[in-house]
Structure formats: structure tokens, C-alpha cells
Scaffold this active site. Structure first.
Site, PDB file in Angstrom:
ATOM      1  N   CYS A 331      88.744  89.534  78.408  1.00  0.00           N
ATOM      2  CA  CYS A 331      89.999  88.793  78.466  1.00  0.00           C
ATOM      3  C   CYS A 331      90.533  88.542  77.047  1.00  0.00           C
ATOM      4  O   CYS A 331      90.930  89.481  76.376  1.00  0.00           O
ATOM      5  CB  CYS A 331      89.819  87.506  79.254  1.00  0.00           C
ATOM      6  SG  CYS A 331      91.386  86.812  79.849  1.00  0.00           S
ATOM      7  N   HIS A 436      87.130  89.024  84.658  1.00  0.00           N
ATOM      8  CA  HIS A 436      86.144  87.946  84.694  1.00  0.00           C
ATOM      9  C   HIS A 436      85.211  88.166  85.887  1.00  0.00           C
ATOM     10  O   HIS A 436      85.627  88.672  86.925  1.00  0.00           O
ATOM     11  CB  HIS A 436      86.832  86.584  84.844  1.00  0.00           C
ATOM     12  CG  HIS A 436      87.585  86.159  83.634  1.00  0.00           C
ATOM     13  ND1 HIS A 436      86.981  85.836  82.450  1.00  0.00           N
ATOM     14  CD2 HIS A 436      88.921  86.021  83.424  1.00  0.00           C
ATOM     15  CE1 HIS A 436      87.897  85.494  81.563  1.00  0.00           C
ATOM     16  NE2 HIS A 436      89.079  85.597  82.125  1.00  0.00           N
TER      17      HIS A 436
END
Length: 497
Positions: A331, A436
Site C-alpha cells: 500500500c 492488504h
């Protein structure tokens, strides 16, 4: 609606863990139960099936209750992002960015409406709502605008459990002081006390418990021993204090503890690998030469990049890469690996751009719209065709810069079947992705670890294993078993019958 409220004498008293355990225990007793936390401040978040963002702790509690996480379980999520401001997530979606003073002025009424509406919805669908407070219910300077503690308990007329952390010391003073600062109608809802994180011989504590029950006229429902297999924390304060008990590890993975690190729950499955030692390294510390370096997610990518630059960690990371190390960015960490981060709307900085680590040929543009969605894709690396699931939470839109790729004379490949989700170089030493929960996927995690083990000349680990959710289930059952042994819930359940 039938409900139970759990509040604590302090932050980190064990409210989240107790609610998690209660959800599993009540499910075992046949209740259709849901967790609830009206307002949560956390950087660990989860994306629901509808694309809404909630605190990860409430997702974990939902799994403990054998139900599906949903936005009503955490209608307000505050995500700190520096400069004393937080992003406000209301009913799963961005509602704005504010500081504390403006939040209570601009969001209080909207927040309470979101809380009560969510409770109404949950109350219609579930037998019992187990509510969690935040911090302490007795902060006298904040009580008039506290959305998530005794205001919720009074709204539901919920029998309330007060949890105290004995490890901090002064447990009796914490309990008595908290009760003394509650208003009479609030105190009347406290139906039981739980002493948490106890180590030692309980018989030594018994005289204090007898005194406490006599003084407060409130029963002590139980003394919960210290639980070694700690559940994910809601903030990063405890990361550096985690003592490693692993002595026979074979791989060492260092995770950069960014100032605004988020979603470090991504690494729980790695912590559960017996052969892997996880070490969190602060930007001012020496990185060294671990088997891999992970740059995690962050709420403020640009601000944390600047910290890496000023601290010298940026230079250390580049040197580590040039020496043949393996780096994975997730991310915000993925964005940092690129050439540049553009911020035309000045969402994170007064500057419109910031130079990245210049390791991947990508550039990222920050936009007001946030991508939050669950994903199911196929992996191309390290083993083609592996099914992988996870979730995205980011405001950055990342693109490959073709001429940079040509200049470096290194080929880069999509990490997954959706090319926007990640990139890996041809040496499989540099990885970046937006997914994630990637390590929750057992086969992918083991394949990635085997890539590291091969460099060390170690034998491969089996990849045909279950996903981390199975280990998580075992952890939840262990917590529930422990709490059931040391907690008498009868006084609370009798009120709800």
C-alpha cells in the site's frame, strides 16, 4: 434490544479482547451476537464486503461471533494522519478531515445519529449486541461529548462491565476512581468488574477483591490471567515492546515502523510462522541486512517519506537493495518504492510532489476518492495461478513509467492477474502491492518465504497449508476458553433474560 457494554478504566485495559472473547462465548451459548463500537480511533482497518471501512478490531470481533463484518459494527472510525488531524470515516465512507475541536463541533450530532441508526439496525437482526467503549468513561473534560462510552450504555440501558488492567499497577485505585467519577445513573449500570492481565498467585489478590466488592457493592466477575497470544493491537504503541521468544528462527524480516504505520495486522501471519523472526525498525535505527525488509502501509505516505529521508533510512533502504536484499512494499510502502508521489489536491502536504525511493518505475497520484474494496485474484509470482484474496484501502492511483523501466534494463511483471494491484522485478527481489491481507493466504505466504529461504540455501516449507484464518480461529477459541474458565457471566446474562 438486549445488550452488554464493556468499558475500561484506561486505554489498553483489555476491552477489545474481552468483547472478542464474549462474542465467541455467547455464540457458543446459542446467541446470535454482534459486536459494536460506536467510535473507534485506529489505523488498523478492514474493508467490508460492501466496500465500507471499519476498525480491524471490530472485524475480528465479528469473526469471533461467527458473523460477517459490516459498517454498522463501527459507524465512526477516526484515522489519525498527523498535525493533530484525523480522517473521519462515517458508516464506512470518508466524511471529512478534522481536528479534535472541530470534530466535536461539526460531527457530534451526525455521529450520534450514525451510532443510534446503526444500533437500531443491529438490534433488529441480532439477539444481543456486545458494545465496546473507548479509553476511559470517566474523562471529566470529555464526558459531555463522549459518543462511545456511557452515552451508549444509557441509550441501551445495557448492563455494563468495567475492565481494569492490573499489570499497570494501582488497579483498585483505577476502579474506585472511575466509579467515583461516573454520574449516579451511569454508575448504576455497572453490574460487574473484571480484573485483567493478572500474573501470579490469585490467593494473594483475594483479600483485595473482597474489600473491593464490599466497598463498591459491585461483584468482581473474574480475574483474567495474562494471555500470551496477544490479539492485534489497535495502535502501534506496543509494536516495539513485543519481546521475541523465538530462538530457533531461520529468517529475519525487518518491518520499517513508519510514524503513521497502518494495517500492521497484515503481518500477524508472519509472526505466526515459527521459522520467521519479525523485527520492527524505527527510521533512526540501523537497518542492517535482514533476509527481507517490508515497508508497510501508512496513513500519510508523503510525511513518512520525508521522515525516511531526514533520518537516513531512505539511504539505508537503497543500500540494502543494491547489496542484494529483498524488499516488499504494501500500500503506502508500495507507493514509496516508486519514482514520485504527486499530490495535486494537497491532501497530505503543502508540496505538490515528493520524490520516492526510486526503486520501482512507478508514479503515484493522490486523489480525494478512496478505493476500498475486497479482492480475489490469481497470483503470477512467486507461484503462478495461486488464488489470493485481500482488500484495498488507498487514495493513491499508481502507474508504470515505461521509459524508467527501459532505462534500468530490468523487466517488471504484474504481481497478480489484475496488473493495477502490484509489481515484481525479474529477480523477484523487489515486490510492491496494494493488497492488504496478502500474508493471510497460506500458500502465497509460504511461496514468498521459500523465495527467501532459497537465497539462504534452506529447504522449502510446505505450501499446501490452510490460510491464516484457521490459525485465527484457534486463537479466538483459546482466548474464549481462557476467559470462560475465569469469568462468571451469570449476573450479566440474568439481566438480559
Amino acid at each position: 434490544m438486549k445488550s452488554i457494554m464493556v468499558v475500561g478504566t484506561t486505554s489498553h485495559a483489555g476491552k477489545s479482547s474481552l468483547v472478542t472473547a464474549l462474542c465467541r462465548l455467547l455464540w457458543r451459548k446459542g446467541w446470535y451476537v454482534t459486536p459494536f463500537k460506536g467510535q473507534n480511533m485506529a489505523l488498523n482497518s478492514y474493508v467490508t464486503a460492501t466496500g465500507g471501512e471499519i476498525g480491524y478490531a471490530q472485524a475480528l470481533q465479528a469473526w469471533s461471533a461467527k458473523t460477517i463484518p459490516r459498517v454498522e459494527m463501527n459507524p465512526i472510525l477516526l484515522k489519525p494522519q498527523g498535525n493533530m488531524t484525523s480522517q473521519v470515516i462515517m458508516k464506512g465512507q470518508i466524511a471529512g478531515v478534522t481536528n479534535a475541536k472541530e470534530y466535536y463541533r461539526d460531527y457530534f450530532e451526525r455521529g450520534w445519529e450514525a451510532i443510534t441508526e446503526s444500533l437500531d439496525i443491529l438490534g433488529q437482526e441480532f439477539d444481543l449486541v456486545v458494545c465496546e467503549g473507548a479509553g476511559s468513561p470517566a474523562e471529566i473534560n470529555l464526558k459531555h461529548r463522549d459518543l462511545t462510552n456511557m452515552r451508549v450504555a444509557k441509550h441501551l440501558n445495557a448492563p455494563t462491565i468495567l475492565v481494569a488492567d492490573i499489570e499497570r499497577g494501582g488497579v483498585f485505585a483505577h476502579i474506585v476512581g472511575t466509579l467515583a467519577l461516573l454520574d449516579p445513573d451511569e454508575r448504576s449500570l455497572i453490574k460487574g468488574i473484571v480484573i485483567n492481565k493478572f500474573r501470579g498467585d490469585k490467593t494473594i489478590l483475594d483479600p483485595g477483591i473482597e474489600w473491593l466488592e464490599d466497598y463498591t457493592k459491585i461483584p468482581v466477575l473474574g480475574v483474567i490471567p495474562w494471555f500470551d497470544s496477544a490479539l492485534p493491537s489497535e495502535d502501534s504503541l506496543g509494536l516495539l515492546d513485543l519481546p521475541s521468544r523465538k530462538k530457533d528462527y531461520q529468517l529475519k524480516i525487518s518491518i520499517i515502523k513508519l510514524p503513521h504505520i497502518s494495517n500492521f495486522t497484515d503481518f500477524d501471519p508472519l509472526e505466526a510462522e515459527e521459522s520467521v523472526l519479525i523485527e520492527y525498525v524505527q527510521p533512526h535505527q540501523t537497518l542492517g541486512y535482514p533476509d527481507a525488509v517490508i515497508i508497510p502501509g501508512t496513513k500519510t505516505t508523503i510525511a513518512d517519506l520525508i521522515v525516511l529521508e531526514k533520518s537516513g533510512m531512505k539511504a539505508q533502504i537503497r543500500e540494502y537493495m543494491q547489496s542484494g536484499g529483498t524488499i516488499l512494499g504494501i500500500c503506502g510502502g508500495f507507493q514509496m518504492l516508486g519514482n514520485e508521489i504527486l499530490d495535486p489536491h494537497r491532501l497530505e502536504s503543502l508540496e505538490k510532489s515528493c520524490e520516492g525511493l526510486n526503486l520501482l518505475p512507478i508514479t503515484t497520484t493522490l486523489k480525494p476518492e478512496k478505493i476500498t474494496r475486497q479482492r480475489e485474484v490469481a497470483a503470477n509470482y512467486p507461484q503462478k495461478g495461486l488464488p489470493v484474496d485481500g482488500y484495498e484501502i488507498h487514495q493513491g492511483y499508481t502507474e508504470i513509467i515505461p521509459h524508467l523501466s527501459k532505462q534500468r534494463k530490468i523487466r517488471y511483471f504484474p504481481l497478480f492477474s489484475d496488473a493495477t494491484l502490484g509489481l515484481v522485478d525479474e529477480t523477484q527481489s523487489l515486490w510492491g502491492c496494494y493488497l492488504h491481507g496478502i500474508f493471510d493466504n497460506g500458500s502465497w505466504r509460504r511461496a514468498w518465504l521459500n523465495n527467501l529461504r532459497q537465497k539462504r540455501g534452506l529447504s522449502s516449507l510446505p505450501t499446501g497449508i490452510s490460510n491464516y484464518r484457521q490459525q485465527r480461529e484457534e486463537l479466538l477459541d483459546s482466548l474464549a476458553d481462557l476467559v470462560e474458565t475465569h469469568l462468571n457471566l451469570d449476573p450479566i446474562l440474568q439481566i438480559n433474560n
